[in-house]
Design an enzyme around this catalytic site. Sequence first.
Site, PDB file in Angstrom:
ATOM      1  N   SER A 114      85.002  77.396  90.461  1.00  0.00           N
ATOM      2  CA  SER A 114      83.671  77.624  90.506  1.00  0.00           C
ATOM      3  C   SER A 114      83.308  76.816  89.258  1.00  0.00           C
ATOM      4  CB  SER A 114      83.504  78.887  90.075  1.00  0.00           C
ATOM      5  OG  SER A 114      82.227  79.551  90.108  1.00  0.00           O
ATOM      6  N   SER A 115      81.409  77.180  89.804  1.00  0.00           N
ATOM      7  CA  SER A 115      80.655  76.508  88.493  1.00  0.00           C
ATOM      8  C   SER A 115      80.853  77.413  87.743  1.00  0.00           C
ATOM      9  CB  SER A 115      78.908  76.317  88.885  1.00  0.00           C
ATOM     10  OG  SER A 115      78.879  77.168  89.353  1.00  0.00           O
ATOM     11  N   CYS A 116      81.416  78.600  87.451  1.00  0.00           N
ATOM     12  CA  CYS A 116      81.101  78.983  85.719  1.00  0.00           C
ATOM     13  C   CYS A 116      82.148  78.671  85.150  1.00  0.00           C
ATOM     14  CB  CYS A 116      81.370  81.076  86.562  1.00  0.00           C
ATOM     15  SG  CYS A 116      82.826  81.073  87.289  1.00  0.00           S
ATOM     16  N   TYR A 143      87.452  85.429  84.885  1.00  0.00           N
ATOM     17  CA  TYR A 143      87.766  84.825  85.978  1.00  0.00           C
ATOM     18  C   TYR A 143      87.406  83.301  85.988  1.00  0.00           C
ATOM     19  CZ  TYR A 143      85.305  83.664  91.046  1.00  0.00           C
ATOM     20  OH  TYR A 143      85.557  83.117  91.728  1.00  0.00           O
ATOM     21  N   LYS A 147      90.380  80.402  86.735  1.00  0.00           N
ATOM     22  CA  LYS A 147      89.824  79.070  87.636  1.00  0.00           C
ATOM     23  C   LYS A 147      90.269  78.010  86.618  1.00  0.00           C
ATOM     24  CE  LYS A 147      88.529  80.784  91.569  1.00  0.00           C
ATOM     25  NZ  LYS A 147      89.308  80.221  93.331  1.00  0.00           N
ATOM     26  N   HIS A 186      77.334  88.605  95.643  1.00  0.00           N
ATOM     27  CA  HIS A 186      76.521  87.339  95.122  1.00  0.00           C
ATOM     28  C   HIS A 186      74.902  88.390  95.245  1.00  0.00           C
ATOM     29  CE1 HIS A 186      80.105  85.507  94.741  1.00  0.00           C
ATOM     30  NE2 HIS A 186      79.942  85.614  93.482  1.00  0.00           N
TER      31      HIS A 186
END
Length: 314
Positions: A114-116, A143, A147, A186
């Site tokens: 994920s971009s996070c 999270y 990842k 989201h």
Amino acid sequence: MTSSLPLLPPNARVFVAGHRGLVGSAVARRLTADGHEVLTRGRADLDLRDAAATEAYLKDVRPDAVVLAAAKVGGIMANSTYPVQFLEDNLKIQLSVIGGAHAAGVGRLLFLGSSCIYPKLAPQPISEDALLTGPLEPTNEAYALAKIAGIVQVQSYRKQYGASYISAMPTNLYGPGDNFDLETSHVLPALIRRFHEAAAEGREEVTLWGSGTPRREFLHVDDLAAACAVLLNGYDGDEPVNIGCGDDLTIKALAETVAEVTGFRGRLAWDTSKPDGTPRKLLDVTRLTSLGWKPEIGLRDGIAATYRWWREQG
Ligand SMILES: NC(=O)C1=CN([C@@H]2O[C@H](COP(=O)(O)OP(=O)(O)OC[C@H]3O[C@@H](n4cnc5c(N)ncnc54)[C@H](OP(=O)(O)O)[C@@H]3O)[C@@H](O)[C@H]2O)C=CC1
Ligand SMILES: C[C@H]1O[C@H](OP(=O)(O)OP(=O)(O)OC[C@H]2O[C@@H](n3cnc4c(=O)[nH]c(N)nc43)[C@H](O)[C@@H]2O)[C@@H](O)[C@@H](O)C1=O
């Protein structure tokens, strides 16, 4: 490293982990349309946190490839309220599925991050080499760390065993199959639901979370699935590949678009006791677009289609 050969053979048998979710269902549709055989297993029959059961399943079905789209996923409040589950479930699923795939001799695997995972204040647009260059956004640190461990796990299987496993980092996604629960979702599905209900009830004001100033990039999940197919067929490198549309907007501008699509004509209010999260996370998608992919679904059309889909669900 890219390849001119299709890395996924025609009519491949692909296990899509998380096939009932937003991403897994879109990837399954795409791979099926491309002529592949999609293998699935519901959570009731296979809890992917169970490494022994996952390895046994993969050894039994012996897929040509695995797409890991199963994860504990949620919006900003779910992430900050349940960091234990976001860390532990995701670590366990990744250990089970990536390790199980290797044990079962699976030749190809795509892991979805994920971009996070990128630092909270990474230079924009964020290129893949920004990974691990600064502190993470606190609302989703647990999270993100899970990842990041998944990315390193994939890289380690490549390095130690020469496995043709790869990672992709999608931006914020939306589309059919999304989660519309107001507590855990989201922002985009939450806005669709909030505005639809307010319009139906004739309310004049809708309260949204945060300040409305953070910027986000949104990609329709069918465009994401097309990008996954491109990567499965043509990318075999150590580095993760960003997946995004290359454009972002403020949450306030998103809210105005969703209000228009859903017919809400009232006022917006902002509950600044709720977190904003990272100020901006626009992805640099040069690596992906150089493989020939580009997004096809514009944001307004995608929101309208998702709104139609959600209403059809009753
Ligand atoms: N949604 C987004 O905006 C983004 C998503 N991603 C990534 O894409 C991937 C998929 O996300 P998304 O589709 O949105 O998430 P969803 O919550 O829609 O889907 C997740 C899927 O994983 C399954 N799952 C979760 N835990 C288990 C378990 N223990 N055993 C078996 N199955 C399990 C769920 O099963 P069940 O249906 O039974 O609950 C569900 O099918 C994730 O890796 C996420 O990080 C990346 C960037 C943005
Ligand atoms: C995909 C990505 O998703 C998450 O990160 P996020 O982008 O911050 O999450 P979000 O979509 O929930 O919020 C985006 C913005 O929108 C604002 N906002 C307004 N009103 C509502 C609202 O009603 N609901 C929600 N959820 N947000 C709202 C909210 O305050 C924030 O400023 C992480 O899970 C992360 O781990 C991750 O990978």
